[in-house]
Design a protein around this motif. Structure first.
Motif, PDB file in Angstrom:
ATOM      1  N   ASN A  30      -3.935   4.656   6.437  1.00  0.00           N
ATOM      2  CA  ASN A  30      -5.037   3.783   6.848  1.00  0.00           C
ATOM      3  C   ASN A  30      -4.781   2.358   6.339  1.00  0.00           C
ATOM      4  OD1 ASN A  30      -5.679   3.870   4.095  1.00  0.00           O
ATOM      5  ND2 ASN A  30      -7.315   5.360   4.382  1.00  0.00           N
ATOM      6  N   GLU A  31      -5.741   1.478   6.545  1.00  0.00           N
ATOM      7  CA  GLU A  31      -5.588   0.070   6.151  1.00  0.00           C
ATOM      8  C   GLU A  31      -5.405  -0.090   4.649  1.00  0.00           C
ATOM      9  OE1 GLU A  31      -8.268   1.141   8.049  1.00  0.00           O
ATOM     10  OE2 GLU A  31      -7.374   0.564   9.955  1.00  0.00           O
ATOM     11  N   ALA A  32      -5.924   0.839   3.855  1.00  0.00           N
ATOM     12  CA  ALA A  32      -5.794   0.778   2.395  1.00  0.00           C
ATOM     13  C   ALA A  32      -4.431   1.287   1.912  1.00  0.00           C
ATOM     14  CB  ALA A  32      -6.911   1.591   1.744  1.00  0.00           C
ATOM     15  N   GLY A  33      -3.626   1.805   2.836  1.00  0.00           N
ATOM     16  CA  GLY A  33      -2.304   2.305   2.459  1.00  0.00           C
ATOM     17  C   GLY A  33      -2.276   3.748   2.008  1.00  0.00           C
ATOM     18  N   THR A  34      -3.374   4.452   2.227  1.00  0.00           N
ATOM     19  CA  THR A  34      -3.476   5.861   1.840  1.00  0.00           C
ATOM     20  C   THR A  34      -3.203   6.744   3.054  1.00  0.00           C
ATOM     21  OG1 THR A  34      -5.209   5.245   0.271  1.00  0.00           O
ATOM     22  CG2 THR A  34      -5.011   7.575   0.802  1.00  0.00           C
ATOM     23  N   VAL A  35      -2.427   7.803   2.857  1.00  0.00           N
ATOM     24  CA  VAL A  35      -2.183   8.748   3.945  1.00  0.00           C
ATOM     25  C   VAL A  35      -3.507   9.409   4.296  1.00  0.00           C
ATOM     26  CG1 VAL A  35      -0.987  10.860   4.632  1.00  0.00           C
ATOM     27  CG2 VAL A  35       0.216   9.163   3.248  1.00  0.00           C
ATOM     28  N   ASP A  36      -3.895   9.277   5.577  1.00  0.00           N
ATOM     29  CA  ASP A  36      -5.171   9.865   5.994  1.00  0.00           C
ATOM     30  C   ASP A  36      -5.038  10.923   7.081  1.00  0.00           C
ATOM     31  OD1 ASP A  36      -4.602   8.196   8.117  1.00  0.00           O
ATOM     32  OD2 ASP A  36      -6.567   7.280   8.201  1.00  0.00           O
ATOM     33  N   SER A  37      -3.855  11.009   7.690  1.00  0.00           N
ATOM     34  CA  SER A  37      -3.671  12.022   8.727  1.00  0.00           C
ATOM     35  C   SER A  37      -2.197  12.361   8.891  1.00  0.00           C
ATOM     36  CB  SER A  37      -4.250  11.551  10.063  1.00  0.00           C
ATOM     37  OG  SER A  37      -3.600  10.375  10.489  1.00  0.00           O
ATOM     38  N   VAL A  38      -1.964  13.511   9.498  1.00  0.00           N
ATOM     39  CA  VAL A  38      -0.608  13.955   9.814  1.00  0.00           C
ATOM     40  C   VAL A  38      -0.528  14.069  11.332  1.00  0.00           C
ATOM     41  CG1 VAL A  38       1.122  15.774   9.537  1.00  0.00           C
ATOM     42  CG2 VAL A  38      -0.415  15.220   7.636  1.00  0.00           C
ATOM     43  N   LEU A  39       0.515  13.477  11.882  1.00  0.00           N
ATOM     44  CA  LEU A  39       0.723  13.470  13.329  1.00  0.00           C
ATOM     45  C   LEU A  39       1.992  14.247  13.648  1.00  0.00           C
ATOM     46  CD1 LEU A  39       0.149   9.658  13.556  1.00  0.00           C
ATOM     47  CD2 LEU A  39      -1.495  11.402  14.178  1.00  0.00           C
TER      48      LEU A  39
END
Length: 140
Positions: A30-39
């Motif tokens: 995300n914009e904060a640089g944290t992994v938020d999803s797996v694609l």
């Protein structure tokens, strides 16, 4: 001894080549640089697609793409095909589009493998000069 050496060399080469692909699971930040999803990037009829296979924020597990338009409107983000129709062109895949489920906007895009574990994604409007680049890291 030579046969064992060449077998090992061949297997190493095959594994190395197979790991050098855009296909597989990738972490999106995300914009904060944290992994938020797996694609998961996959191939269908010679084209590349990607869908959301995991959402890491428990509060967003059942989120809908409320800002999306058309067939994606109010669809669950989990399982959503966000990347579609990319065709291989030398060392990059281009000619398709990506939907950003965070804001519902659709962009032209291309993706390119930077190394075995890093994928460059460029989304843009019109020409790629006017866009944004993101990097996905291969999920473990």
């Amino acid at each position: 001894m030579k046969k064992t050496f060449f077998t090992f060399l061949f297997l190493s080469l095959v594994l190395s080549i197979n790991s050098q692909t855009i296909f597989g699971k990738w972490n999106s930040k995300n914009e904060a640089g944290t992994v938020d999803s797996v694609l998961e990037v996959y191939e269908k009829n010679g084209k590349a697609y990607a869908k959301v296979v995991e959402i890491l924020n428990p509060a967003r597990k059942n989120a809908l793409c409320v800002d999306c338009e058309g067939e994606y409107k109010d669809k669950p983000i989990l399982g959503l095909d966000i990347l579609s129709g990319l065709e291989k062109d030398d060392d990059e895949w281009s000619g398709g589009q990506i939907i950003d489920p965070r804001n519902g906007k659709t962009y032209k895009c291309y993706i390119k493998l930077v190394n075995a574990n890093k994928l460059k994604l460029r989304g843009y409007i019109g020409v790629s000069l006017f866009g944004k680049t993101a990097y996905w890291e291969r999920a473990k």
